[in-house]
Design a protein around this motif. Structure first.
Motif, PDB file in Angstrom:
ATOM      1  N   LEU A  11       0.171   0.825 -13.520  1.00 21.01           N
ATOM      2  CA  LEU A  11      -0.605  -0.133 -12.753  1.00 21.01           C
ATOM      3  C   LEU A  11      -1.812  -0.509 -13.592  1.00 21.01           C
ATOM      4  CD1 LEU A  11      -0.379   1.589  -9.284  1.00 21.01           C
ATOM      5  CD2 LEU A  11       0.981  -0.290 -10.169  1.00 21.01           C
ATOM      6  N   GLN A  14      -7.797  -2.762 -12.636  1.00 22.54           N
ATOM      7  CA  GLN A  14      -8.183  -3.816 -11.705  1.00 22.54           C
ATOM      8  C   GLN A  14      -9.699  -3.813 -11.558  1.00 22.54           C
ATOM      9  OE1 GLN A  14      -5.856  -5.698  -9.787  1.00 22.54           O
ATOM     10  NE2 GLN A  14      -4.219  -4.797 -10.981  1.00 22.54           N
ATOM     11  N   GLN A  26      -3.581   3.853 -13.465  1.00 22.62           N
ATOM     12  CA  GLN A  26      -2.939   4.738 -12.495  1.00 22.62           C
ATOM     13  C   GLN A  26      -1.423   4.703 -12.661  1.00 22.62           C
ATOM     14  OE1 GLN A  26      -4.166   3.298  -8.676  1.00 22.62           O
ATOM     15  NE2 GLN A  26      -6.313   3.163  -9.300  1.00 22.62           N
ATOM     16  N   LYS A  28       2.418   5.922 -10.852  1.00 23.83           N
ATOM     17  CA  LYS A  28       3.136   6.388  -9.674  1.00 23.83           C
ATOM     18  C   LYS A  28       3.554   7.839  -9.904  1.00 23.83           C
ATOM     19  CE  LYS A  28       5.044   1.904  -8.414  1.00 23.83           C
ATOM     20  NZ  LYS A  28       6.287   1.162  -8.143  1.00 23.83           N
ATOM     21  N   SER A  54      -5.652  12.509  -7.478  1.00 20.72           N
ATOM     22  CA  SER A  54      -4.798  11.448  -6.963  1.00 20.72           C
ATOM     23  C   SER A  54      -5.633  10.429  -6.205  1.00 20.72           C
ATOM     24  CB  SER A  54      -3.721  12.023  -6.044  1.00 20.72           C
ATOM     25  OG  SER A  54      -4.301  12.580  -4.890  1.00 20.72           O
ATOM     26  N   GLY A  56      -5.035   7.411  -3.112  1.00 25.52           N
ATOM     27  CA  GLY A  56      -4.120   6.919  -2.088  1.00 25.52           C
ATOM     28  C   GLY A  56      -3.324   8.038  -1.453  1.00 25.52           C
ATOM     29  N   GLU A  57      -2.332   7.643  -0.657  1.00 25.45           N
ATOM     30  CA  GLU A  57      -1.486   8.620   0.017  1.00 25.45           C
ATOM     31  C   GLU A  57      -0.128   8.005   0.320  1.00 25.45           C
ATOM     32  OE1 GLU A  57      -2.929   8.271   4.584  1.00 25.45           O
ATOM     33  OE2 GLU A  57      -4.267   9.357   3.240  1.00 25.45           O
ATOM     34  N   ARG A  59       3.377   6.466   0.119  1.00 29.79           N
ATOM     35  CA  ARG A  59       4.035   5.660  -0.915  1.00 29.79           C
ATOM     36  C   ARG A  59       3.045   5.044  -1.895  1.00 29.79           C
ATOM     37  NH1 ARG A  59       9.489   4.087   0.108  1.00 29.79           N
ATOM     38  NH2 ARG A  59       9.097   2.399  -1.345  1.00 29.79           N
ATOM     39  N   MET A  60       1.778   5.021  -1.530  1.00 27.74           N
ATOM     40  CA  MET A  60       0.745   4.445  -2.399  1.00 27.74           C
ATOM     41  C   MET A  60       0.038   5.506  -3.247  1.00 27.74           C
ATOM     42  SD  MET A  60       1.053   1.288  -1.897  1.00 27.74           S
ATOM     43  CE  MET A  60      -0.353   0.721  -2.806  1.00 27.74           C
ATOM     44  N   LEU A  61       0.556   6.736  -3.266  1.00 29.08           N
ATOM     45  CA  LEU A  61      -0.048   7.821  -4.034  1.00 29.08           C
ATOM     46  C   LEU A  61       0.036   7.507  -5.526  1.00 29.08           C
ATOM     47  CD1 LEU A  61      -1.308  10.654  -3.734  1.00 29.08           C
ATOM     48  CD2 LEU A  61       0.978  11.586  -4.023  1.00 29.08           C
ATOM     49  N   ARG A  62      -1.095   7.588  -6.212  1.00 27.85           N
ATOM     50  CA  ARG A  62      -1.175   7.304  -7.638  1.00 27.85           C
ATOM     51  C   ARG A  62      -1.968   8.393  -8.331  1.00 27.85           C
ATOM     52  NH1 ARG A  62       2.139   4.226  -5.897  1.00 27.85           N
ATOM     53  NH2 ARG A  62       2.072   1.974  -5.966  1.00 27.85           N
TER      54      ARG A  62
END
Length: 81
Positions: A11, A14, A26, A28, A54, A56-57, A59-62
Motif C-alpha cells: 500500500l 498516503q 503498509q 497486508k 499493526s 487497522g483491524e 480485513r483492513m489489518l496492515r
C-alpha cells in the motif's frame, strides 16, 4: 515450466488528511507473512503478542514496513544457532 511468482500488495504512502505528514508503507497480513517466510496465522500471533505493530483491524489489518524491518533485525541471528 513457467511458475508465477506472487506479487506483494504494497500500500503506497498516503498523505495524512490536512497535513504534510505521509503515512508509513503498509503491507497486508499475507504479504507480511511472505516477507517473513511464516504463515498468516503466525503474523497475527506476532501482532497479538506485540512483536509486530499493526494498523487497522479485521480485513483492513496492515503491518507498517518499519515494524517488519525491526522484527527482522531483532531476529536476525536467531536462525543459525
Amino acid at each position: 515450466m513457467n511458475k508465477k511468482i506472487p506479487s506483494l500488495h504494497l500500500l503506497p504512502p498516503q498523505r495524512v488528511a490536512n497535513g504534510d505528514q505521509i503515512a508509513p508503507l503498509q503491507y497486508k497480513v499475507g504479504d507480511t507473512a511472505r516477507l517473513l517466510s511464516v504463515s498468516d496465522r503466525t503474523v497475527k500471533r506476532l501482532i497479538k503478542r506485540g512483536e509486530l505493530a499493526s494498523i487497522g483491524e479485521g480485513r483492513m489489518l496492515r503491518v507498517p514496513f518499519d515494524s517488519i524491518v525491526d522484527y527482522q533485525n531483532r531476529h536476525r541471528n536467531d536462525g543459525g544457532a
